[in-house]
Scaffold this active site. Structure first.
Site, PDB file in Angstrom:
ATOM      1  N   CYS A  86     -62.020 127.904  51.572  1.00  0.00           N
ATOM      2  CA  CYS A  86     -61.520 126.546  51.800  1.00  0.00           C
ATOM      3  C   CYS A  86     -60.448 126.551  52.909  1.00  0.00           C
ATOM      4  CB  CYS A  86     -61.016 125.967  50.483  1.00  0.00           C
ATOM      5  SG  CYS A  86     -60.755 124.198  50.561  1.00  0.00           S
ATOM      6  N   HIS A 175     -65.502 126.519  46.876  1.00  0.00           N
ATOM      7  CA  HIS A 175     -64.785 127.473  46.012  1.00  0.00           C
ATOM      8  C   HIS A 175     -65.760 128.332  45.204  1.00  0.00           C
ATOM      9  CE1 HIS A 175     -60.651 126.118  46.697  1.00  0.00           C
ATOM     10  NE2 HIS A 175     -61.244 124.964  46.968  1.00  0.00           N
ATOM     11  N   GLU A 177     -65.050 130.809  43.463  1.00  0.00           N
ATOM     12  CA  GLU A 177     -64.383 131.371  42.282  1.00  0.00           C
ATOM     13  C   GLU A 177     -64.480 130.468  41.052  1.00  0.00           C
ATOM     14  OE1 GLU A 177     -63.062 130.057  44.930  1.00  0.00           O
ATOM     15  OE2 GLU A 177     -61.066 129.232  44.673  1.00  0.00           O
ATOM     16  N   GLY A 230     -48.422 135.710  14.631  1.00  0.00           N
ATOM     17  CA  GLY A 230     -49.610 136.238  13.965  1.00  0.00           C
ATOM     18  C   GLY A 230     -50.874 135.842  14.703  1.00  0.00           C
ATOM     19  N   GLY A 231     -50.745 134.947  15.690  1.00  0.00           N
ATOM     20  CA  GLY A 231     -51.896 134.569  16.511  1.00  0.00           C
ATOM     21  C   GLY A 231     -52.189 135.674  17.532  1.00  0.00           C
ATOM     22  N   ASP A 233     -52.175 135.798  20.882  1.00  0.00           N
ATOM     23  CA  ASP A 233     -51.327 136.010  22.054  1.00  0.00           C
ATOM     24  C   ASP A 233     -50.019 136.714  21.703  1.00  0.00           C
ATOM     25  OD1 ASP A 233     -53.352 134.513  23.009  1.00  0.00           O
ATOM     26  OD2 ASP A 233     -52.205 132.664  23.166  1.00  0.00           O
TER      27      ASP A 233
END
Ligand code: XMP
Length: 519
Positions: A86, A175, A177, A230-231, A233
């Site tokens: 681009c 693009h 990507e 506890g998740g 991430d």
């Protein structure tokens, strides 16, 4: 020694496109190391022999604004292949003698491009003579430099793909990507493997080594506090820090009273007992519920919960003498800020409610090792860090927890009913091998009572809503289509086993127009 000094790489020069991180991600997916740097912070003498290819990203500028302090055009004189995307495509043309102007027809969205010539860059890209690509530009090249040729054109962009001198310059106006560009990844693959001739050198293991290395450098011998939920991430962040700094990591897990059934027991078992981390468990259930009493407005609920977290953290962090950092599981799609990650021009990203107000008040510096990663990459990293499937494959769970799955007033009675309904739903998904096919699923309790009949008696109880969605990143979602038998089974189980619910409905809205959570 850090990995990046040794590895061959693709250098991505960021001009502030919204999609720059996607370029980085595509290259990582192809198993190649890449580095991202702002156009303002790189000059040709800094580019060493291990840079095998350069990608110039898109961006909001106009090429004629690119003065010397904004881009060292000597970079284009190095004998390294360059792909311009681009705006990057316009830069290549401009600095090789071409001309750029504002397009008569700005192109945003899907466009058809037609193949005009052969090029290594488009090997296997066109399955027929034309293909769909994603455009997002206002300017375009209108005069090609000498010795450049057109490889493909769209109705509005004659120079949609171009190739320049000696197989060195390649430009695409669209693009490649983004996933909307059909087979866009093939363009990137051709560039890095066939043109730059780089070899695969990147894996989740390298990613782990690099991130541990960076965390060590960032925090030195200081103590770090980590808010563990506890998740996926926060678990991955905690384990990464655990590997990097061991006992200098202090994890805190707050039971808000709004967690999933038995969540606190599982978290303590995994992190304290199995992974041997410093974990402080704080049961603040009573405090949270007292603050939330009679509150019905969703935003106020969120604010109260956020503020309560801050208070608990402030109190706790004072007890850890010498704590200088706070670790957070911020992911790339969570970033609210309008600045691009390299500090280039603005690239606004959809704001998301994951990055809380926690750090501002706390005067702790942030450690966010996952901030350039996407969810699926975090999961891969989690496996690499030896976190088990039961943590890694868990569905996302929002910080405010069950509070936002219970429109209206929050009461202990409703929480208990909801926890049980949610537990049965998730259990049924697991039993029917559906859990891993669904991105997120939960039960919610609606603030209405309806009439039912059970054993010849009238009932007047709550309505339970089930939501199960498929998604890639939580930004968009579709509802999951269950078979009738499954819906029947879970509806019967909930209504027959839980006092307080006599009706179950299934949410069939997508996102947009709905959101995933109810509040
Ligand atoms: P929405 O409801 O915005 O949710 O479509 C998208 C994803 O984000 C999660 N979510 C949150 N996660 N704190 C979080 O950590 C929050 O305040 C929050 N609100 C929503 C939601 O569960 C879904 O996965």
């Amino acid at each position: 020694m850090s990995l990046d000094k040794k590895l061959d790489k693709i250098l991505i020069i960021d001009f502030g496109s919204q999609f720059t991180q996607l370029i980085v991600r595509r290259i990582r997916e192809l198993g190649v190391y890449s580095e991202l740097v702002s156009h303002k912070k790189i000059n040709s003498s800094q580019i060493k022999k291990n840079t095998k290819g350069i990608i110039l990203s898109g961006g909001p500028l106009n090429v004629y604004q690119l003065k010397n302090n904004l881009f060292d055009s000597k970079i284009l004189k190095l004998s390294i292949p360059v792909l311009g995307i681009c705006f990057g495509h316009q830069i290549i043309s401009k600095f090789n003698g071409g001309k750029i102007k504002q397009s008569k027809h700005r192109e945003f969205g899907l466009a058809n491009i037609i193949k005009k010539n052969k090029s290594l860059l488009i090997k296997n890209f066109f399955k027929t003579k034309r293909t769909k690509v994603w455009m997002s530009h206002a300017d375009q090249v209108y005069k090609l430099p000498k010795n450049f040729k057109v490889i493909a054109s769209s109705k509005n962009s004659k120079y949609a793909i171009v190739e320049g001198k000696f197989d060195k310059f390649f430009g695409v106006q669209f693009h490649p990507e983004v996933t909307h560009t059909e087979n866009g990844k093939i363009i990137i693959r051709n560039f890095i493997f066939n043109i730059c001739k780089i070899k695969k050198n990147w894996s989740a293991k390298n990613q782990k080594i690099k991130l541990i290395d960076e965390v060590k450098k960032q925090v030195g011998s200081n103590k770090v506090i980590c808010a563990l939920s506890g998740g996926v991430d926060s678990s991955v962040v905690a384990q990464l820090l655990n590997k990097a700094i061991g006992k200098k990591l202090y994890c805190i897990f707050v039971n808000t009273g709004l967690l999933r059934k038995n969540e606190e027991v599982q978290v303590i078992k995994t992190f304290r007992k199995k992974l041997k981390m410093n974990l402080t468990y704080i049961n603040a259930e009573k405090k949270f519920l007292a603050k939330l009493k009679n509150v019905t407005d969703p935003e106020i609920k969120r604010k109260i919960i956020g503020n309560q977290f801050i208070k608990i953290f402030e109190k706790y962090s004072k007890k850890i003498k010498g704590a200088k950092f706070l670790a957070q599981g911020t992911l790339y799609p969570d970033l609210i800020e309008s600045k691009s990650v390299t500090g280039s021009q603005t690239s606004k990203i959809k704001s998301h409610h994951n990055v809380g107000g926690l750090p501002k008040k706390m005067k702790l510096k942030l450690v966010e090792p996952l901030k350039y990663l996407f969810k699926d990459e975090v999961r891969k990293l989690g496996y690499e860090l030896n976190l088990g499937k039961e943590i890694i494959s868990r569905h996302p769970f929002p910080g405010p927890g069950l509070a936002i799955r219970m429109p209206g007033k929050i009461t202990k009675e409703k929480i208990n009913i909801l926890k049980q309904a949610d537990h049965y739903f998730i259990q049924a998904l697991r039993k029917n091998n559906l859990y891993d096919k669904i991105w997120q699923a939960y039960a919610a309790l609606l603030p209405v009572k309806t009439v039912g009949v059970m054993g010849d008696n009238r009932t007047y109880e709550y309505l339970c809503l089930l939501r199960a969605i498929t998604s890639e990143d939580g930004m968009t979602a579709d509802f999951y289509q269950f078979k009738k038998e499954f819906i029947q089974e879970i509806s019967n189980k909930i209504v027959n086993s839980i006092r307080g619910i006599n009706r179950v409905v299934y949410d069939v809205t997508s996102k947009p127009p709905s959101t995933i959570e109810l509040e």
